[in-house]
Design a protein around this motif. Structure first.
Motif, PDB file in Angstrom:
ATOM      1  N   ASP A  31     -63.138 -45.143-168.974  1.00  0.00           N
ATOM      2  CA  ASP A  31     -62.615 -45.772-170.185  1.00  0.00           C
ATOM      3  C   ASP A  31     -61.212 -45.277-170.534  1.00  0.00           C
ATOM      4  OD1 ASP A  31     -65.028 -47.178-170.583  1.00  0.00           O
ATOM      5  OD2 ASP A  31     -65.922 -45.415-171.553  1.00  0.00           O
ATOM      6  N   GLY A  32     -60.497 -46.094-171.320  1.00  0.00           N
ATOM      7  CA  GLY A  32     -59.199 -45.705-171.850  1.00  0.00           C
ATOM      8  C   GLY A  32     -58.163 -45.473-170.767  1.00  0.00           C
ATOM      9  N   LEU A  33     -57.197 -44.606-171.062  1.00  0.00           N
ATOM     10  CA  LEU A  33     -56.146 -44.308-170.092  1.00  0.00           C
ATOM     11  C   LEU A  33     -56.720 -43.677-168.825  1.00  0.00           C
ATOM     12  CD1 LEU A  33     -53.226 -42.899-172.307  1.00  0.00           C
ATOM     13  CD2 LEU A  33     -53.381 -45.136-171.208  1.00  0.00           C
ATOM     14  N   HIS A  86     -47.893 -37.239-158.905  1.00  0.00           N
ATOM     15  CA  HIS A  86     -47.551 -36.599-160.183  1.00  0.00           C
ATOM     16  C   HIS A  86     -47.198 -37.609-161.274  1.00  0.00           C
ATOM     17  CE1 HIS A  86     -47.675 -32.605-158.397  1.00  0.00           C
ATOM     18  NE2 HIS A  86     -46.839 -32.979-157.459  1.00  0.00           N
ATOM     19  N   THR A  87     -47.896 -38.740-161.309  1.00  0.00           N
ATOM     20  CA  THR A  87     -47.659 -39.718-162.374  1.00  0.00           C
ATOM     21  C   THR A  87     -48.946 -40.054-163.122  1.00  0.00           C
ATOM     22  OG1 THR A  87     -47.991 -41.642-160.912  1.00  0.00           O
ATOM     23  CG2 THR A  87     -45.742 -40.768-161.097  1.00  0.00           C
ATOM     24  N   SER A  88     -49.938 -39.156-163.085  1.00  0.00           N
ATOM     25  CA  SER A  88     -51.242 -39.451-163.693  1.00  0.00           C
ATOM     26  C   SER A  88     -51.194 -39.488-165.211  1.00  0.00           C
ATOM     27  CB  SER A  88     -52.276 -38.413-163.255  1.00  0.00           C
ATOM     28  OG  SER A  88     -51.952 -37.135-163.786  1.00  0.00           O
ATOM     29  N   GLY A  89     -50.229 -38.795-165.815  1.00  0.00           N
ATOM     30  CA  GLY A  89     -50.202 -38.683-167.267  1.00  0.00           C
ATOM     31  C   GLY A  89     -51.162 -37.651-167.812  1.00  0.00           C
ATOM     32  N   LEU A  90     -51.833 -36.914-166.929  1.00  0.00           N
ATOM     33  CA  LEU A  90     -52.786 -35.889-167.352  1.00  0.00           C
ATOM     34  C   LEU A  90     -52.045 -34.754-168.053  1.00  0.00           C
ATOM     35  CD1 LEU A  90     -55.824 -35.083-167.115  1.00  0.00           C
ATOM     36  CD2 LEU A  90     -55.225 -33.906-164.993  1.00  0.00           C
ATOM     37  N   LEU A  98     -60.921 -32.503-165.545  1.00  0.00           N
ATOM     38  CA  LEU A  98     -61.674 -33.664-166.018  1.00  0.00           C
ATOM     39  C   LEU A  98     -61.751 -33.714-167.540  1.00  0.00           C
ATOM     40  CD1 LEU A  98     -64.617 -33.651-163.450  1.00  0.00           C
ATOM     41  CD2 LEU A  98     -62.908 -35.465-163.704  1.00  0.00           C
ATOM     42  N   ASP A  99     -61.846 -32.559-168.162  1.00  0.00           N
ATOM     43  CA  ASP A  99     -61.984 -32.504-169.619  1.00  0.00           C
ATOM     44  C   ASP A  99     -60.649 -32.627-170.350  1.00  0.00           C
ATOM     45  OD1 ASP A  99     -64.693 -32.230-169.302  1.00  0.00           O
ATOM     46  OD2 ASP A  99     -64.719 -30.057-169.603  1.00  0.00           O
ATOM     47  N   SER A 100     -59.541 -32.574-169.620  1.00  0.00           N
ATOM     48  CA  SER A 100     -58.226 -32.700-170.245  1.00  0.00           C
ATOM     49  C   SER A 100     -57.929 -34.164-170.563  1.00  0.00           C
ATOM     50  CB  SER A 100     -57.146 -32.136-169.320  1.00  0.00           C
ATOM     51  OG  SER A 100     -57.345 -30.756-169.100  1.00  0.00           O
ATOM     52  N   GLU A 101     -57.012 -34.371-171.480  1.00  0.00           N
ATOM     53  CA  GLU A 101     -56.659 -35.726-171.888  1.00  0.00           C
ATOM     54  C   GLU A 101     -55.555 -36.303-171.008  1.00  0.00           C
ATOM     55  OE1 GLU A 101     -58.174 -37.583-174.204  1.00  0.00           O
ATOM     56  OE2 GLU A 101     -59.593 -35.913-174.350  1.00  0.00           O
ATOM     57  N   VAL A 102     -55.581 -37.604-170.833  1.00  0.00           N
ATOM     58  CA  VAL A 102     -54.446 -38.323-170.257  1.00  0.00           C
ATOM     59  C   VAL A 102     -53.568 -38.743-171.429  1.00  0.00           C
ATOM     60  CG1 VAL A 102     -53.711 -40.372-168.986  1.00  0.00           C
ATOM     61  CG2 VAL A 102     -55.716 -39.079-168.226  1.00  0.00           C
ATOM     62  N   VAL A 103     -52.363 -38.220-171.482  1.00  0.00           N
ATOM     63  CA  VAL A 103     -51.518 -38.388-172.668  1.00  0.00           C
ATOM     64  C   VAL A 103     -50.392 -39.394-172.462  1.00  0.00           C
ATOM     65  CG1 VAL A 103     -52.039 -36.094-173.562  1.00  0.00           C
ATOM     66  CG2 VAL A 103     -50.130 -36.386-171.973  1.00  0.00           C
TER      67      VAL A 103
END
Length: 563
Positions: free
Chosen positions: A267-269, A281-285, A305-310
């Motif tokens: 879901d989401g980003l 290196h373009t995941s936005g993580l 996995l628990d970090s946000e994609v910003v």
């Protein structure tokens, strides 16, 4: 050049162990006498040499999670200025039965830093018993300087050299490579001499050159070949794991979403992030410039996995250690094996590479962002396989199409040097610019004004890439400020500019670790360092390496004509 070093050009099959003596070291100085004495002593089995057993453990020893966690805590304690606490951490885990070479070697550094030289010598003995095989590190490591005048220390260096020679024989390090001379390989001997001098001056622990598929030479500058931490050059091997899985049909393509392996990301980003985003290196993580937060976690894959994609995936290039650690989890989900086990079976074993280690997090995951320890000459074999389009000794290892994807062209529109965890090499016109926007961002975040004032002198001015790092550190005034500047100027930092198509690609790591693959010139070059404090960090990076390697095969520029 003098002695063994000069003979190496005439007899390139010789593996050079003696350093190129710098012009500022008199031949009768203690430095040069020790460097010349120890290799001879090892060959003649001098009377004071202590007996040692050859390494008995498998090449791919798995260091226990308990030892890994203790080494991480010890490193962080030392980084905070408390070497005694770090020493206590390592002593405790050793006494609990986790008796690995790396634990003993780290404990020696910390005991020495705490002033306990007797205990430091004991730890070195223990490390040697476990197979420590880096005599160059014992000769040069800054942390061990207080021990070098103690009785018996030279004997420890000799033991390390014997361990190294025995390990090379036992594990067949570099096996399968034919040899040639610099002349046969078409290399400029003056340029080679210049490269070797610069490599030693920059604190190199190993340098390897292959041309036309043959080994031109190995140089170890007072040491012997040994496993060296590849730092972020490890990421290049992680990228190969994905290619191998695609070739097997276990992953459809690099455009496969991460959610295919971890449904919690659907879901989401997060649902938009693909393998390619992780690889370029373009995941936005969300990620920090340093890795301290990662090392504090117990499970690097779960932490990612628990970090946000910003940021919108694909919208910008931002170097990301978390993303590479996540790939280790994807490789395991796709292959059913831990990433290091999978690569041992699919890559290292076919190349005849047996002596390697891979750091694990406390949960047992192989680290993706760094942590692979490999001999320089074995790293060169990986580079040669890639140069040959994915084949080795007539057998297909990796598809040529994947190699083209990782190192043939930019993998995204934001940074022209970014492939898939490999970095593109442009022969002409590579430059770097420090933008005013980066300086303003650093100022807003509280970076000191004095170095900012000096940095403004070079702002918005393209500087050749080979000279940029040294110029930047000179203006910064203190190399220790580099990390703080990168943190406070993010996400702007530096801008790269290139001209023409790439000539090759490289795996690159901190400390000047380089695996340079130049198909245009049928040339592979590997340079590795031990990051042991023998030279300042900016010197250790050896930013001139690529240019000096190209000088081996390109004609020197014509001298200007008089007018």
């Amino acid at each position: 050049m003098r002695g063994e070093a000069s003979r190496s050009l005439a007899n390139p099959t010789l593996i050079v162990s003696v350093p190129l003596t710098p012009s500022w070291v008199p031949l009768e100085s203690p430095v040069s006498r020790r460097a010349l004495f120890l290799p001879l002593c090892a060959l003649l089995a001098c009377a004071h040499t202590q007996p040692t057993s050859p390494p008995q453990t498998p090449a791919s020893v798995v260091i226990s999670p308990e030892a890994t966690a203790a080494m991480t805590r010890a490193w962080m304690a030392q980084n905070d200025g408390d070497a005694a606490k770090g020493h206590a951490e390592l002593r405790q885990v050793w006494d609990a039965g986790h008796q690995f070479e790396e634990v003993a070697r780290g404990a020696a550094d910390m005991a020495a830093a705490s002033g306990d030289t007797v205990m430091a010598m004991t730890w070195l003995e223990r490390a040697l018993d476990k197979g420590l095989s880096n005599p160059g590190g014992l000769l040069h490591a800054e942390a061990l300087a207080p021990l070098r005048t103690l009785p018996g220390y030279d004997a420890l260096v000799v033991r390390a050299r014997k361990n190294a020679l025995e390990a090379r024989r036992t594990w067949g390090v570099g096996a399968g490579l034919e040899r040639s001379s610099p002349k046969e390989a078409g290399l400029s001997e003056p340029a080679l001499e210049d490269l070797l001098k610069a490599a030693e001056k920059s604190g190199s622990a190993g340098l390897v050159l292959l041309r036309h598929g043959k080994l031109v030479g190995e140089w170890y500058f007072g040491g012997e070949t040994h496993r060296i931490e590849a730092m972020s050059a490890t990421k290049g091997m992680v990228a190969l794991a994905i290619g191998l899985l695609i070739d097997e049909g276990k992953i459809p393509s690099v455009d496969t979403p991460v959610s295919a392996f971890f449904p919690e990301w659907k879901d989401g980003l997060k649902g938009k992030v693909t393998l390619k985003h992780l690889l370029n290196h373009t995941s936005g993580l969300a990620s920090k410039r340093t890795a301290f937060d990662i090392y504090e976690s117990k499970d690097f894959v779960r932490y990612a996995l628990d970090s946000e994609v910003v940021d919108e995936p694909g919208s910008k290039h931002a170097y990301n250690n978390k993303a590479t650690n996540l790939i280790a989890g994807i490789v395991e989900r796709a292959s059913g094996e831990k990433m290091d086990v999978y690569l041992a079976r699919k890559l290292f074993t076919p190349l005849g590479i047996r002596d390697f280690r891979w750091d694990k997090d406390p949960s047992g995951n192989p680290v993706g962002m760094a942590g692979l320890q490999l001999h320089p000459v074995d790293f060169a074999k990986v580079g040669q396989m890639l140069l040959q389009g994915g084949t080795w000794q007539g057998k297909r290892i990796l598809s040529a199409s994947y190699i083209q994807a990782l190192g043939g062209a930019p993998s995204q529109p934001h940074t022209p040097t970014a492939g898939l965890l490999w970095w593109l090499i442009y022969e002409e016109g590579m430059s770097v610019t420090l933008g005013t926007d980066a300086l303003e961002q650093a100022r807003r975040n509280g970076f000191p004004e004095a170095p900012l004032a000096r940095l403004r002198e070079i702002a918005d001015r393209p500087i050749p890439q080979g000279a940029f790092f040294a110029t930047f550190v000179e203006k910064l005034g203190d190399a220790s400020l580099l990390t703080a500047f990168m943190e406070k100027s993010a996400p702007h930092n530096f801008k790269q500019h290139v001209e023409g198509p790439p000539s090759g690609f490289a795996a690159i790591g901190q400390g000047g670790q380089r695996v340079l693959v130049l198909p245009k010139y049928d040339l592979v070059a590997v340079r590795m360092s031990d990051s042991d404090g023998r030279v300042p960090e900016d010197v250790l990076e050896f930013s001139e390496f690529t240019g000096k390697v190209l000088g081996l095969v390109r004609p020197a520029p014509a001298a200007p004509t008089a007018r």
